[in-house]
Design a protein around this motif. Structure first.
Motif, mmCIF file in Angstrom:
data_model
loop_
_atom_site.group_PDB
_atom_site.id
_atom_site.type_symbol
_atom_site.label_atom_id
_atom_site.label_comp_id
_atom_site.label_asym_id
_atom_site.label_seq_id
_atom_site.Cartn_x
_atom_site.Cartn_y
_atom_site.Cartn_z
ATOM 1 N N GLY A 1 0.813 -1.214 0.000
ATOM 2 C CA GLY A 1 0.000 0.000 0.000
ATOM 3 C C GLY A 1 0.841 1.257 0.000
ATOM 4 N N VAL A 2 1.941 1.253 0.757
ATOM 5 C CA VAL A 2 2.847 2.409 0.763
ATOM 6 C C VAL A 2 3.378 2.667 -0.643
ATOM 7 C CG1 VAL A 2 5.112 3.213 1.560
ATOM 8 C CG2 VAL A 2 3.498 2.209 3.184
ATOM 9 N N GLY A 3 3.738 1.592 -1.346
ATOM 10 C CA GLY A 3 4.225 1.752 -2.708
ATOM 11 C C GLY A 3 3.174 2.315 -3.645
ATOM 12 N N ILE A 4 1.931 1.829 -3.515
ATOM 13 C CA ILE A 4 0.850 2.302 -4.379
ATOM 14 C C ILE A 4 0.569 3.780 -4.125
ATOM 15 C CG2 ILE A 4 -1.610 2.121 -4.904
ATOM 16 C CD1 ILE A 4 -1.402 -0.873 -4.395
ATOM 17 N N TYR A 5 0.363 4.130 -2.860
ATOM 18 C CA TYR A 5 -0.002 5.511 -2.543
ATOM 19 C C TYR A 5 1.139 6.482 -2.835
ATOM 20 C CZ TYR A 5 -4.556 4.481 -0.517
ATOM 21 O OH TYR A 5 -5.875 4.109 -0.348
ATOM 22 N N THR A 6 2.366 6.082 -2.540
ATOM 23 C CA THR A 6 3.501 6.973 -2.810
ATOM 24 C C THR A 6 3.655 7.223 -4.299
ATOM 25 O OG1 THR A 6 4.648 6.162 -0.832
ATOM 26 C CG2 THR A 6 5.972 7.305 -2.486
ATOM 27 N N ALA A 7 3.690 6.141 -5.081
ATOM 28 C CA ALA A 7 3.844 6.298 -6.529
ATOM 29 C C ALA A 7 2.642 7.019 -7.132
ATOM 30 C CB ALA A 7 4.025 4.926 -7.187
ATOM 31 N N GLY A 8 1.432 6.665 -6.669
ATOM 32 C CA GLY A 8 0.229 7.284 -7.218
ATOM 33 C C GLY A 8 0.141 8.769 -6.910
ATOM 34 N N LEU A 9 0.449 9.145 -5.667
ATOM 35 C CA LEU A 9 0.368 10.557 -5.293
ATOM 36 C C LEU A 9 1.437 11.386 -6.005
ATOM 37 C CD1 LEU A 9 -0.344 10.122 -1.485
ATOM 38 C CD2 LEU A 9 -1.874 11.209 -3.145
ATOM 39 N N ILE A 10 2.650 10.849 -6.096
ATOM 40 C CA ILE A 10 3.705 11.575 -6.810
ATOM 41 C C ILE A 10 3.324 11.777 -8.269
ATOM 42 C CG2 ILE A 10 6.080 11.351 -7.690
ATOM 43 C CD1 ILE A 10 6.831 10.145 -4.995
ATOM 44 N N ASN A 11 2.769 10.738 -8.869
ATOM 45 C CA ASN A 11 2.360 10.858 -10.268
ATOM 46 C C ASN A 11 1.193 11.824 -10.426
ATOM 47 O OD1 ASN A 11 2.508 9.964 -13.097
ATOM 48 N ND2 ASN A 11 0.497 9.096 -12.689
ATOM 49 N N ASN A 12 0.225 11.789 -9.509
ATOM 50 C CA ASN A 12 -0.922 12.702 -9.583
ATOM 51 C C ASN A 12 -0.499 14.158 -9.448
ATOM 52 O OD1 ASN A 12 -2.555 10.477 -9.793
ATOM 53 N ND2 ASN A 12 -3.591 10.740 -7.841
ATOM 54 N N LEU A 13 0.489 14.414 -8.596
ATOM 55 C CA LEU A 13 0.878 15.799 -8.304
ATOM 56 C C LEU A 13 1.883 16.369 -9.299
ATOM 57 C CD1 LEU A 13 1.204 15.550 -4.412
ATOM 58 C CD2 LEU A 13 -0.605 16.720 -5.693
ATOM 59 N N TRP A 14 2.880 15.556 -9.680
ATOM 60 C CA TRP A 14 3.988 16.118 -10.462
ATOM 61 C C TRP A 14 4.216 15.451 -11.818
ATOM 62 C CZ3 TRP A 14 5.424 15.017 -5.084
ATOM 63 C CH2 TRP A 14 5.308 16.136 -4.275
ATOM 64 N N HIS A 15 3.613 14.312 -12.062
ATOM 65 C CA HIS A 15 3.731 13.600 -13.352
ATOM 66 C C HIS A 15 5.175 13.377 -13.796
ATOM 67 C CE1 HIS A 15 -0.555 14.397 -13.580
ATOM 68 N NE2 HIS A 15 -0.319 15.695 -13.474
ATOM 69 N N PRO A 16 6.041 12.868 -12.920
ATOM 70 C CA PRO A 16 7.411 12.568 -13.376
ATOM 71 C C PRO A 16 7.419 11.290 -14.203
ATOM 72 C CG PRO A 16 7.122 11.772 -11.164
ATOM 73 C CD PRO A 16 5.821 12.431 -11.542
ATOM 74 N N PRO A 17 8.527 10.958 -14.865
ATOM 75 C CA PRO A 17 8.629 9.631 -15.492
ATOM 76 C C PRO A 17 8.384 8.549 -14.449
ATOM 77 C CG PRO A 17 10.436 11.035 -16.201
ATOM 78 C CD PRO A 17 9.722 11.779 -15.100
ATOM 79 N N PHE A 18 7.614 7.533 -14.809
ATOM 80 C CA PHE A 18 7.159 6.576 -13.804
ATOM 81 C C PHE A 18 8.285 5.852 -13.063
ATOM 82 C CE2 PHE A 18 7.047 3.808 -17.634
ATOM 83 C CZ PHE A 18 7.799 2.746 -17.179
ATOM 84 N N PRO A 19 9.498 5.660 -13.636
ATOM 85 C CA PRO A 19 10.548 5.025 -12.819
ATOM 86 C C PRO A 19 10.853 5.813 -11.540
ATOM 87 C CG PRO A 19 11.183 4.968 -15.125
ATOM 88 C CD PRO A 19 9.961 5.832 -15.033
ATOM 89 N N ILE A 20 10.687 7.140 -11.586
ATOM 90 C CA ILE A 20 10.945 7.960 -10.400
ATOM 91 C C ILE A 20 9.900 7.687 -9.323
ATOM 92 C CG2 ILE A 20 11.020 10.332 -9.526
ATOM 93 C CD1 ILE A 20 12.210 11.170 -12.196
ATOM 94 N N SER A 21 8.620 7.659 -9.703
ATOM 95 C CA SER A 21 7.557 7.424 -8.719
ATOM 96 C C SER A 21 7.633 6.007 -8.168
ATOM 97 C CB SER A 21 6.185 7.692 -9.346
ATOM 98 O OG SER A 21 5.969 6.891 -10.477
#
Length: 307
Positions: free
Chosen positions: A64-84
């Protein structure tokens, strides 16, 4: 003979996975993406339970930590997905390092109960931290992207999910065959004997928990590549039991068993998706049956080898 057979199986699997996008429907690709996520989850749990012998029940929390961290980072800043995905894996690894400190003081049922409590606490956080996770309403996940290329379908996400799963499988096999893998297994067999042989038991336990949590965090990031929504209820104890069943039934201490269990029970969980209550009974009965009558799982004969 065994190594030759494994190479043939890997080659056939690679050919099948390469051809699948050209012949399969979107639902089939979604299912394969989900199975790849389950495989990474099972491999991570294999490191801490199968290799190191530490009975942890907090895997769904790190997922869950991985999902929420990657999802929130992508929702807010849209970096390349390897970063999230890397961010989700790193945060989960940091929490796993902290949980690993508990393993230095607790064993067996006490460790299981403490990690179970951590998992339940994290689900409470997912459900109630409204400002961050959107609480019981769930969180919508924006499409992941890579330098302008958006992953808007299961077909788009498929090659990246498969490549990440294959990479982590290779890392797992390399770890299990390394000196660190030997130290894991020495701790599993006897902490006293391992310490007498010069193994730093405390460091080995921390490393196992950290790596296991990192795998779960990366698996959560992989999930955000093809999913558009996450709800905290899908990150509860049932998910931990599902992944635990994959590892136990497949064969404790066997990478092959973890993969077979992930594929088999991943398919079963999808077939039983409309009967959630029945799922819990089904997994519980299977898990109890194997722990009583076949505690080393289906790959018991091969689990003695590092892979």
């Amino acid at each position: 003979m065994s190594a030759h057979f494994d190479r043939i199986l890997l080659a056939l699997a690679a050919l099948l996975l390469a051809a699948l996008p050209f012949v399969a429907s979107g639902y089939v690709l979604y299912l394969v993406n989900l199975l790849m996520v389950f495989m990474v989850l099972a491999l991570g749990l294999h490191l801490v339970i199968g290799e190191t012998g530490q009975f942890a029940l907090s895997h769904a929390a790190f997922y869950g930590v991985g999902i929420y961290t990657a999802g929130l980072i992508n929702n807010l800043w849209h970096p390349p997905f390897p970063i999230s995905i890397a961010a989700g894996g790193l945060l989960a690894a940091a929490l796993g390092f902290v949980i690993g400190a508990l393993a230095l003081r607790m064993r067996d049922i006490y460790l299981a109960l403490s990690t179970f409590a951590f998992g339940e606490a994290m689900q409470w956080v997912f459900l109630n931290w409204q400002a961050v996770t959107n609480g019981s309403n769930g969180l919508r996940l924006a499409p992941a992207s890579l330098f302008g290329y958006e992953l808007v379908s299961d077909t788009h996400a498929y090659p990246f999910v498969v490549i990440l799963a294959a990479l982590l499988l290779w890392v797992t096999v390399a770890l299990c065959r390394s000196q660190l893998g030997s130290a894991f297994r020495a701790v599993r067999e006897s902490e006293v004997a391992a310490q007498a042989m010069g193994v730093n038991v405390n460091a080995v336990k921390r490393t196992a928990f950290t790596l296991s949590a990192a795998y779960a965090g990366v698996a959560g990031g992989m999930y955000t590549l093809f999913a558009s929504y996450i709800h905290p209820e899908s990150l509860g104890f049932q998910t931990t039991i599902l992944v635990l069943t994959m590892v136990v039934v497949g064969g404790i201490g066997s990478v092959r068993g973890a993969i077979a269990g992930a594929i088999g029970f991943g398919l079963i969980s999808e077939l039983l998706r409309q009967a959630l209550s029945f799922q819990e009974i089904f997994y519980g009965l299977i898990l109890m049956g194997f722990m009583m009558f076949a505690p080393r799982g289906l790959f018991a004969g091969r689990a003695r080898r590092p892979a």
